[in-house]
Design an enzyme around this catalytic site. Structure first.
Site, PDB file in Angstrom:
ATOM      1  N   ASP A   1      -6.357  -6.719   4.289  1.00  0.00           N
ATOM      2  CA  ASP A   1      -5.789  -5.366   4.301  1.00  0.00           C
ATOM      3  C   ASP A   1      -5.804  -4.802   5.715  1.00  0.00           C
ATOM      4  O   ASP A   1      -6.877  -4.617   6.295  1.00  0.00           O
ATOM      5  CB  ASP A   1      -6.629  -4.481   3.355  1.00  0.00           C
ATOM      6  CG  ASP A   1      -6.050  -3.087   3.182  1.00  0.00           C
ATOM      7  OD1 ASP A   1      -4.958  -2.811   3.718  1.00  0.00           O
ATOM      8  OD2 ASP A   1      -6.703  -2.276   2.492  1.00  0.00           O
TER       9      ASP A   1
ATOM     10  N   MET B   1     -11.048  -6.226   5.740  1.00  0.00           N
ATOM     11  CA  MET B   1     -10.262  -5.234   6.482  1.00  0.00           C
ATOM     12  C   MET B   1      -9.931  -5.801   7.860  1.00  0.00           C
ATOM     13  O   MET B   1     -10.832  -6.172   8.622  1.00  0.00           O
ATOM     14  CB  MET B   1     -11.062  -3.935   6.657  1.00  0.00           C
ATOM     15  CG  MET B   1     -11.358  -3.183   5.382  1.00  0.00           C
ATOM     16  SD  MET B   1      -9.915  -2.740   4.386  1.00  0.00           S
ATOM     17  CE  MET B   1      -8.913  -1.819   5.559  1.00  0.00           C
TER      18      MET B   1
ATOM     19  N   ASP C   1      -4.765   3.518  -1.799  1.00  0.00           N
ATOM     20  CA  ASP C   1      -5.830   3.764  -0.825  1.00  0.00           C
ATOM     21  C   ASP C   1      -6.435   5.148  -1.024  1.00  0.00           C
ATOM     22  O   ASP C   1      -5.810   6.167  -0.695  1.00  0.00           O
ATOM     23  CB  ASP C   1      -5.265   3.636   0.593  1.00  0.00           C
ATOM     24  CG  ASP C   1      -5.038   2.189   0.983  1.00  0.00           C
ATOM     25  OD1 ASP C   1      -5.977   1.388   0.855  1.00  0.00           O
ATOM     26  OD2 ASP C   1      -3.904   1.861   1.400  1.00  0.00           O
TER      27      ASP C   1
ATOM     28  N   HIS D   1      -8.348   0.889  -3.883  1.00  0.00           N
ATOM     29  CA  HIS D   1      -9.252   0.634  -2.748  1.00  0.00           C
ATOM     30  C   HIS D   1      -9.980   1.937  -2.438  1.00  0.00           C
ATOM     31  O   HIS D   1      -9.387   2.882  -1.924  1.00  0.00           O
ATOM     32  CB  HIS D   1      -8.386   0.163  -1.573  1.00  0.00           C
ATOM     33  CG  HIS D   1      -9.134  -0.118  -0.315  1.00  0.00           C
ATOM     34  ND1 HIS D   1      -8.502  -0.366   0.887  1.00  0.00           N
ATOM     35  CD2 HIS D   1     -10.475  -0.202  -0.047  1.00  0.00           C
ATOM     36  CE1 HIS D   1      -9.407  -0.591   1.823  1.00  0.00           C
ATOM     37  NE2 HIS D   1     -10.610  -0.482   1.289  1.00  0.00           N
TER      38      HIS D   1
ATOM     39  N   MET E   1      -9.107   7.842   0.044  1.00  0.00           N
ATOM     40  CA  MET E   1      -9.896   8.195   1.244  1.00  0.00           C
ATOM     41  C   MET E   1     -10.479   9.593   1.092  1.00  0.00           C
ATOM     42  O   MET E   1      -9.820  10.490   0.552  1.00  0.00           O
ATOM     43  CB  MET E   1      -8.999   8.172   2.480  1.00  0.00           C
ATOM     44  CG  MET E   1      -8.301   6.843   2.694  1.00  0.00           C
ATOM     45  SD  MET E   1      -7.409   6.850   4.250  1.00  0.00           S
ATOM     46  CE  MET E   1      -6.593   5.244   4.155  1.00  0.00           C
TER      47      MET E   1
ATOM     48  N   SER F   1       0.853  -1.193   0.000  1.00  0.00           N
ATOM     49  CA  SER F   1       0.000   0.000   0.000  1.00  0.00           C
ATOM     50  C   SER F   1       0.882   1.234   0.000  1.00  0.00           C
ATOM     51  O   SER F   1       1.668   1.452   0.939  1.00  0.00           O
ATOM     52  CB  SER F   1      -0.876   0.021   1.245  1.00  0.00           C
ATOM     53  OG  SER F   1      -1.372   1.338   1.440  1.00  0.00           O
TER      54      SER F   1
ATOM     55  N   MET G   1     -12.228   4.095  -0.426  1.00  0.00           N
ATOM     56  CA  MET G   1     -12.857   4.305   0.890  1.00  0.00           C
ATOM     57  C   MET G   1     -13.574   5.645   0.818  1.00  0.00           C
ATOM     58  O   MET G   1     -13.174   6.630   1.457  1.00  0.00           O
ATOM     59  CB  MET G   1     -11.775   4.272   1.979  1.00  0.00           C
ATOM     60  CG  MET G   1     -11.242   2.864   2.221  1.00  0.00           C
ATOM     61  SD  MET G   1      -9.681   2.819   3.125  1.00  0.00           S
ATOM     62  CE  MET G   1      -8.542   3.019   1.764  1.00  0.00           C
TER      63      MET G   1
ATOM     64  N   HIS H   1      -1.163  -1.265  -4.386  1.00  0.00           N
ATOM     65  CA  HIS H   1      -2.445  -0.982  -3.715  1.00  0.00           C
ATOM     66  C   HIS H   1      -2.530   0.518  -3.409  1.00  0.00           C
ATOM     67  O   HIS H   1      -1.656   1.075  -2.743  1.00  0.00           O
ATOM     68  CB  HIS H   1      -2.499  -1.809  -2.436  1.00  0.00           C
ATOM     69  CG  HIS H   1      -3.783  -1.719  -1.670  1.00  0.00           C
ATOM     70  ND1 HIS H   1      -4.893  -2.479  -1.973  1.00  0.00           N
ATOM     71  CD2 HIS H   1      -4.134  -0.962  -0.599  1.00  0.00           C
ATOM     72  CE1 HIS H   1      -5.874  -2.205  -1.110  1.00  0.00           C
ATOM     73  NE2 HIS H   1      -5.432  -1.271  -0.275  1.00  0.00           N
TER      74      HIS H   1
END
Ligand code: DX5
Ligand code: ZN
Length: 230
Positions: free
Chosen positions: A177, A141, A39, A70, A41, A12, A72, A37
């Site tokens: 993750d 998660m 992330d 990913h 957010m 990540s 979020m 990966h």
């Protein structure tokens, strides 16, 4: 010892140098990362902000392999097209991000991308039982999403095993993750995970100009997972 080539390590970049993402992506791939990966957010679905589709598009030329995004964020649907256009290979949305995860997953597939669904630690595996034929990946998660470097939540391990049983022989990756390290990788591999996301455990001790520790960390996590499989 026999190898287990199906275990994938997905570093990540949340734990990378934010001023140097292109070089960081190249470094982890050169050092043996299977996927990158990313992330995303939004400061709303999770209590932290990272980056959006423009950053993914900027990273794309620096990633030779799979860009695993990913999401979020909530709402998620209005942004899918932009993340697809940015060159993501996999788009993973959270089941908790809205009432229409089925529609979201259909939309991801219709954009020609692999579809993933992520579950927060408080969400039961039964929530994905009716989605398994329309996805390519489930992400369990093992921390509450929002930050890197948190402690692994042990109660999620039986959940990984239950999901592996539910997935059966479908071609669906089981990703884990959060808090994945050489210590926790054996537990998740034994429970049936095949894609391990790791942020702090991969990036510790190295940098884009001194990437050898990234390779050592990736190999150590992979070896720990594979050794647990016998
Ligand atoms: C958490 C993110 C994870 C995180 C993992 O919200 O989804 O991908 O970066 O970081 P570590 O491996 O440090 O727990
Ligand atoms: Zn993640």
């Amino acid at each position: 010892m026999p190898g287990h080539p199906f275990i994938k390590i997905a570093p990540s970049i949340l734990a990378a140098d934010f001023a140097n993402f292109g070089a960081e992506c190249r470094a982890i791939e050169d050092q043996g990362a299977d996927w990158v990966h990313v992330d995303v957010m939004d400061g709303h679905f999770v209590p932290n902000l990272t980056f959006g589709p423009a950053m993914c598009a900027a990273l794309r030329p620096h990633i030779k392999g799979v860009m695993d995004v990913h999401l979020m964020i909530a709402p998620v649907d209005p942004y899918l097209e932009a993340f697809a256009a940015a060159g993501a290979d996999i788009l993973t949305a959270h089941i908790e991000a809205g009432p229409h995860i089925h529609r979201t997953l259909q939309a991801i597939r219709s954009l020609g991308k692999k579809a993933g669904v992520a579950l927060n630690p408080g969400t039961s595996v039964e929530a994905v039982a009716d989605l398994l034929d329309m996805i390519d990946l489930v992400c369990v998660m093992t921390v509450n999403p929002g930050f890197g470097g948190q402690g692994f939540i042990d109660s999620q391990v039986p959940k990984i095993a239950r999901l592996r049983a539910l997935i059966g022989d479908r071609p669906v990756h089981l990703q884990v993750d959060g808090g994945v390290t050489v210590t926790t990788a054996p537990m998740v591999a034994r429970a049936g995970a095949d894609v391990l996301v790791a942020g702090s455990a991969v990036f510790k001790g190295g940098s884009a100009v001194n990437p050898a520790p990234y390779g050592a960390n990736i190999r150590a996590i992979r070896a720990a997972a594979e050794a647990a499989l016998g």
